[in-house]
Scaffold this motif. Structure first.
Motif, short mmCIF file in Angstrom:
data_model
loop_
_atom_site.label_atom_id
_atom_site.label_comp_id
_atom_site.label_asym_id
_atom_site.label_seq_id
_atom_site.Cartn_x
_atom_site.Cartn_y
_atom_site.Cartn_z
N ARG A 220 0.84 -1.20 0.00
CA ARG A 220 0.00 0.00 0.00
C ARG A 220 0.88 1.26 0.00
NH1 ARG A 220 -3.01 -3.84 2.48
NH2 ARG A 220 -5.12 -4.02 1.68
N VAL A 221 0.38 2.24 -0.73
CA VAL A 221 1.07 3.54 -0.79
C VAL A 221 0.05 4.61 -0.42
CG1 VAL A 221 2.11 5.24 -2.36
CG2 VAL A 221 2.75 2.83 -2.53
N CYS A 222 0.46 5.51 0.46
CA CYS A 222 -0.40 6.61 0.89
C CYS A 222 0.27 7.92 0.48
CB CYS A 222 -0.56 6.58 2.40
SG CYS A 222 -1.26 8.07 3.08
N VAL A 223 -0.47 8.76 -0.25
CA VAL A 223 0.04 10.08 -0.62
C VAL A 223 -0.85 11.12 0.06
CG1 VAL A 223 0.59 11.65 -2.52
CG2 VAL A 223 0.74 9.17 -2.87
N VAL A 224 -0.22 12.03 0.81
CA VAL A 224 -1.01 13.05 1.52
C VAL A 224 -1.12 14.29 0.63
CG1 VAL A 224 -1.00 14.63 3.51
CG2 VAL A 224 -0.37 12.21 3.80
N GLY A 225 -2.34 14.77 0.46
CA GLY A 225 -2.59 16.02 -0.27
C GLY A 225 -2.65 17.15 0.74
N GLY A 272 -7.28 23.46 6.59
CA GLY A 272 -6.04 23.27 7.35
C GLY A 272 -4.90 22.88 6.41
N GLY A 273 -3.84 22.30 6.97
CA GLY A 273 -2.63 22.01 6.19
C GLY A 273 -2.71 20.69 5.44
N ARG A 274 -2.77 19.58 6.18
CA ARG A 274 -2.83 18.28 5.51
C ARG A 274 -4.31 17.95 5.30
NH1 ARG A 274 -0.11 13.58 7.56
NH2 ARG A 274 -1.33 14.02 9.40
N LEU A 275 -4.69 17.82 4.06
CA LEU A 275 -6.13 17.77 3.74
C LEU A 275 -6.69 16.35 3.71
CD1 LEU A 275 -5.92 20.35 0.82
CD2 LEU A 275 -6.73 20.78 3.15
N PHE A 276 -5.98 15.44 3.04
CA PHE A 276 -6.51 14.07 2.90
C PHE A 276 -5.37 13.13 2.55
CE2 PHE A 276 -6.91 16.39 -1.10
CZ PHE A 276 -6.18 15.60 -1.95
N SER A 277 -5.62 11.84 2.75
CA SER A 277 -4.66 10.81 2.34
C SER A 277 -5.30 9.97 1.24
CB SER A 277 -4.36 9.85 3.49
OG SER A 277 -3.77 10.50 4.56
N VAL A 278 -4.57 9.77 0.16
CA VAL A 278 -5.01 8.83 -0.88
C VAL A 278 -4.24 7.54 -0.66
CG1 VAL A 278 -5.00 8.35 -3.36
CG2 VAL A 278 -5.47 10.66 -2.55
N VAL A 279 -4.95 6.45 -0.40
CA VAL A 279 -4.28 5.17 -0.16
C VAL A 279 -4.66 4.20 -1.28
CG1 VAL A 279 -4.06 3.20 1.41
CG2 VAL A 279 -4.28 5.51 2.33
N ILE A 285 4.68 -2.77 -4.72
CA ILE A 285 4.75 -1.33 -4.46
C ILE A 285 4.61 -0.50 -5.74
CG2 ILE A 285 7.29 -1.42 -4.37
CD1 ILE A 285 6.56 0.95 -2.12
N VAL A 286 5.10 -1.03 -6.86
CA VAL A 286 5.02 -0.26 -8.11
C VAL A 286 3.55 -0.10 -8.51
CG1 VAL A 286 5.62 -0.28 -10.57
CG2 VAL A 286 7.31 -0.95 -8.88
N GLU A 287 2.81 -1.20 -8.43
CA GLU A 287 1.39 -1.14 -8.79
C GLU A 287 0.62 -0.21 -7.84
OE1 GLU A 287 -0.24 -5.14 -9.56
OE2 GLU A 287 -2.11 -4.32 -8.75
N ALA A 288 0.93 -0.30 -6.54
CA ALA A 288 0.23 0.55 -5.57
C ALA A 288 0.55 2.01 -5.81
CB ALA A 288 0.62 0.14 -4.15
N LYS A 289 1.80 2.29 -6.11
CA LYS A 289 2.20 3.69 -6.33
C LYS A 289 1.52 4.26 -7.58
CE LYS A 289 5.94 6.84 -7.19
NZ LYS A 289 7.32 7.21 -7.23
N GLN A 290 1.51 3.47 -8.67
CA GLN A 290 0.87 3.96 -9.90
C GLN A 290 -0.59 4.30 -9.63
OE1 GLN A 290 1.89 0.71 -12.45
NE2 GLN A 290 3.71 1.76 -13.26
N LYS A 291 -1.26 3.43 -8.89
CA LYS A 291 -2.69 3.63 -8.63
C LYS A 291 -2.92 4.88 -7.75
CE LYS A 291 -4.87 -0.47 -8.16
NZ LYS A 291 -5.47 -1.57 -7.38
N ALA A 292 -2.08 5.04 -6.74
CA ALA A 292 -2.24 6.20 -5.83
C ALA A 292 -2.06 7.50 -6.62
CB ALA A 292 -1.23 6.12 -4.69
N TYR A 293 -1.03 7.54 -7.47
CA TYR A 293 -0.77 8.79 -8.19
C TYR A 293 -1.78 9.03 -9.31
CZ TYR A 293 3.16 10.07 -5.41
OH TYR A 293 3.93 10.47 -4.34
N SER A 294 -2.33 7.95 -9.89
CA SER A 294 -3.35 8.25 -10.91
C SER A 294 -4.61 8.75 -10.22
CB SER A 294 -3.57 7.07 -11.86
OG SER A 294 -4.36 6.12 -11.24
#
Ligand code: GLY
Length: 327
Positions: A220-225, A272-279, A285-294
């Protein structure tokens, strides 16, 4: 930690600036470019650990402890360790414990772990660097802490969060927290297949030994917006509409966790500052990262006020691509 022989960096507590400065002068006399952390002892939104590589910087950072108020009244001077950090979680009923999947967070605002400290900008689970160290982490850093607290008649009941660093292939403890980590929680909790209420109930009854915790094998990859400007001034980005969350939520294998958001008339606004997490989850990890960023590519904040790191998981992506066959 010292009493229980848990591998950890040397540290001293201070409540006096003068005594702390005298102490670091001695350290820098011996080693002029020593890495030292000055750390507040209570929670500071992830910003309470200040890194120094010279005497002047350390002295300035000791002065900054005042900014944290009560949290910085007592602070630590801790020997810095150069290595790769990881996070590990266990649940303990005071005697028995169970371990969850490893994780790794990204602490600074800019790619490749540069720039100012934040409340964290992303995370991955598992953290491949810990794969071959899991028994050592359990025995040296988790079991010793839980057994040590039991022996000292302060049995620990709850979630134990270990923040560690791998130095020369050895896991070392940097800190323990009595809580889940953010945003590691967003990538670790979804791995758990066993009913979480059942796990917590067993913990409270002192019966964790009677339950096995099943966890999946996904990455799983989490990207914070975050609001543009965070972690500094982002006042211009307050109360702006967030577009695209609904569509991102519909993507298979993607979950959005809201944070500093308000909802009005079924529309989402920054608050506020950190708005949401996309998980996002994937087979690796490559597949999870591609999905999180798309997913996050379809989200924006009015006035181009969304920022996020584009490199979450970079160390493990490199590791994965290098060692694909073995992972
Ligand atoms: N992930 C860092 C923290 O929760 O403190």
């Amino acid at each position: 930690m010292q009493r229980n022989k848990i591998p950890s960096p040397k540290f001293k507590y201070f409540n006096s600036e003068k005594l702390a400065k005298d102490y670091i002068k001695l350290l820098y006399d011996k080693e002029p470019e020593k890495l030292i952390y000055i750390k507040a002892t209570k929670l500071c939104g992830g910003k309470g650990a200040l890194k120094s590589k010279s005497l002047d910087e350390s002295i300035r950072n000791i002065g900054k402890m005042k900014v944290f108020g009560e949290a910085g009244k007592i602070f630590l001077v801790e020997e810095g360790l150069e290595g790769e950090e990881f996070s590990y979680y266990a649940i303990s009923d005071g005697s028995n414990y169970r371990i969850f999947k490893s994780a790794q967070d990204n602490k600074t605002i800019s790619n490749f772990d540069k720039g100012d400290q934040t409340g964290r900008m992303g995370a991955i689970s598992p953290a491949i660097i810990t794969n071959h160290l899991s028994k050592e982490i359990e025995n040296q850093l988790i079991a010793k802490a839980i057994n040590g607290m039991k022996k000292e008649h302060i049995p620990y009941i709850g979630i134990l969060y270990l923040g560690g660093v791998v130095v020369n292939d050895k896991p070392i403890n940097i800190e323990y927290n009595a809580r889940w980590g953010d945003p590691e929680c967003q990538v670790v909790l979804p791995t758990i297949k066993t009913d979480y209420v059942e796990i917590v109930t067993s913990c409270l009854k002192g019966k964790l030994n009677e339950i096995e915790i099943e966890q999946d094998n996904k990455s799983r990859v989490c990207v914070v917006g975050a609001s543009r400007g965070y972690p500094n001034d982002y006042s211009h980005a307050k109360r702006k509409q967030i577009h695209g969350l609904e569509n991102a939520m519909k993507i298979n294998g993607v979950t959005i966790f809201g944070a500093d958001i308000t909802i009005q008339d079924e529309k989402f606004y920054t608050d506020g500052g950190r708005l949401f997490s996309v998980v996002a989850e994937g087979e690796n990890i490559v597949e999870a990262k591609q999905k999180a960023y798309s997913a996050i590519a379809g989200i924006n904040v009015e006035g181009n006020n969304l920022q996020y790191r584009t490199d979450i998981g970079w160390r493990d992506i490199e590791r994965f691509l290098r060692n694909k066959k073995h992972l």
